[in-house]
Scaffold this active site. Sequence first.
Site, short mmCIF file in Angstrom:
data_model
loop_
_atom_site.label_atom_id
_atom_site.label_comp_id
_atom_site.label_asym_id
_atom_site.label_seq_id
_atom_site.Cartn_x
_atom_site.Cartn_y
_atom_site.Cartn_z
N GLU A 100 -2.35 33.03 44.39
CA GLU A 100 -1.09 33.15 44.92
C GLU A 100 -0.28 32.21 44.08
OE1 GLU A 100 -1.18 34.08 49.23
OE2 GLU A 100 -3.21 33.49 49.08
N ARG A 329 -17.17 26.99 47.91
CA ARG A 329 -16.03 26.32 47.40
C ARG A 329 -16.24 24.86 47.47
NH1 ARG A 329 -10.93 26.44 51.39
NH2 ARG A 329 -10.27 25.26 49.55
N LYS A 339 -1.29 22.80 51.12
CA LYS A 339 -0.02 22.92 50.67
C LYS A 339 1.10 22.40 51.57
CE LYS A 339 -1.38 26.77 47.92
NZ LYS A 339 -1.40 28.35 47.87
#
Length: 638
Positions: A100, A329, A339
């Site tokens: 994204e 992950r 973020k």
Amino acid sequence: MTEPNGSPSLTEQVKDKVAEALPTRSKKSEKKDKKAAEKAAKKEQYAKEGKATTPKQPVKPVNDEPAVVRDPDAMFKEGWLDEVRKERPSPDVYTRFPPEPNGYLHIGHSKAIAINFGFARYHGGKCYLRFDDTNPEAEEEKFFTAIEDIIRWLGFKPYKITYSSDNFDKLYDLAEKLILKDGAYMCYCNDEQIKDQRGGTDEKNKHPRYACEHRSRPVEESLAEFRAMKDGKYKPREAFLRMKQDDFQNGNPQMWDLAAYRIIEQPHHRTGSKWRIYPTYDFTHCLCDSFEGITHSLCTVEFINSRESYEWLCDTVEVYKPMQREYGRLNLTGTIMSKRKIARLVKESKVFDWDDPRLYTLVALRRRGVPPGAILSFVNELGVTTARSNIQTVRFESSVRKYLEMTVPRLMLIIDPIKIIIDNLPDDYEEEVENGFGPKSVDMGTVYIERDDFRENASSDFFRLAPGTAVGLLKVTYPITCTSFKKDDATGLVSEIHATYDRPAEGETFKKPKAYIHWVAESPKHSSPVKVEARVFNSLFKSDNPEAVEPDFMADIREDSLVTYPNALAEVGLNEIQRRAPWPEEAGEANREVKPGPESVRFQAMRVGYFCMDKESTTERPVLNRIVGLKEDAAKNA
């Protein structure tokens, strides 16, 4: 031996220079002279043959232990990724990396990049870079540019760069098709109502899941309302399209009538104001995979429940169905990668920006000087399984250190210098040293050492320099002994040391010192030393889990996460290392997919750490960032 014009050869000239500089020579010194002459002869021969006199060669490791080099393709040859390939052994492999464009990538994304691009490359296939640009409220052009740049820096070249927005028309058509197949309906519920429909677990409001009141409306009505939503009948959050996924017996929340389209009244960076409704990730992702013919849709385990909805949607609208599989992950402890939280650090000036070397965004690691090959090596070293990898930052730094140890040159750097005047050497005295970079004959009248390599009072447990004690200088034949020192009246710090060079008389031997320290010479003739600013970055946080600290992670920030040394001094060989960068020539810095930046000027500062140049460097004032410290730092000789 003479040249054709009758003048002495370069070898003879070197012999004469050595003899003049040191008229009284021991056998050891004579051997050194011979070695210097042999080097000069070799240099002369290179010149005659038209070869480079200083060819770029693999860097000698700091220790003599053989390096253990892991096969860079090991994670594709065995284990989980090998099983994935066997599960769908299609002749043509197509993968995709679908970020994204609403922020900078972090260290966890490096694993996704390495897996998707690497899997395709290993099997002779192709990997798309597809920007999932379905939310114009959060997307910025700078993120598109930064993501593509980082992928190329890591050494990967996308087969094609695509955008989910390329398919907005096709996606809309499939949404209408889904409605006509009674697979979607228009809904006007708010967040509280949707939450309640998912079932109540609280004792005061315990109840099973139940259907939205709009779920059973006629197909024609939902289709008309969907078109009306597209044309502007509703405002954001007043209506949205939901998928009709299960019969209320499925325990997977990803099959509980997820949203397919919502209203966002924001111009899109590529389609402008054409659309005011946008597809969600859950609707878009699998269909774009299908449009691009993806064979292996590889994602993290957070999406394992999404596999069922992924396959359901492809089957329901009758399009090609790729195979989705999920791996664990990569997460680093001792830092944050959210973020939103990094944005707060930037806003409150706790860090420079998103590329601050104390962060673990990929742009930050790049600026810090971590080579792209070191990141890929780290991912390969961890391997790929379905388990989540929670790795301490110290392990990451250890992997980077091992990589740098084998790939970058060495240089001497003094970050907190004290001047030493060697009183018993003439002003023009030069010492022959084995320098890989810079002059081979070094002025020895004035040198600089680290402040913590000197103590004002000698003691039995301190083997470096102190009054009346001797210490060796790295690469120099004989030790020096401190005779006196001066202090600055204003600061109380030692400002100047006087010493003698302990060269023995002919026929005598000298006592080998217990310790050797690094140093930099002052030599106007060689423009030495190079004045630099050195920045030593430590962990930004005190704990291994900043997010668990009360009241929040901001209370966990270390005051000493950045220590700046504005008066550091480097050997003049730094200039040559800069000219011959990148160090090493690997990944994206080797194939010039991206122009190597100042961070590609990397070297080991002996006894100090690994450093690189920062983007704030100027011709007059280089700025150096410490990449990682040395293993020996904690156990440095006392």
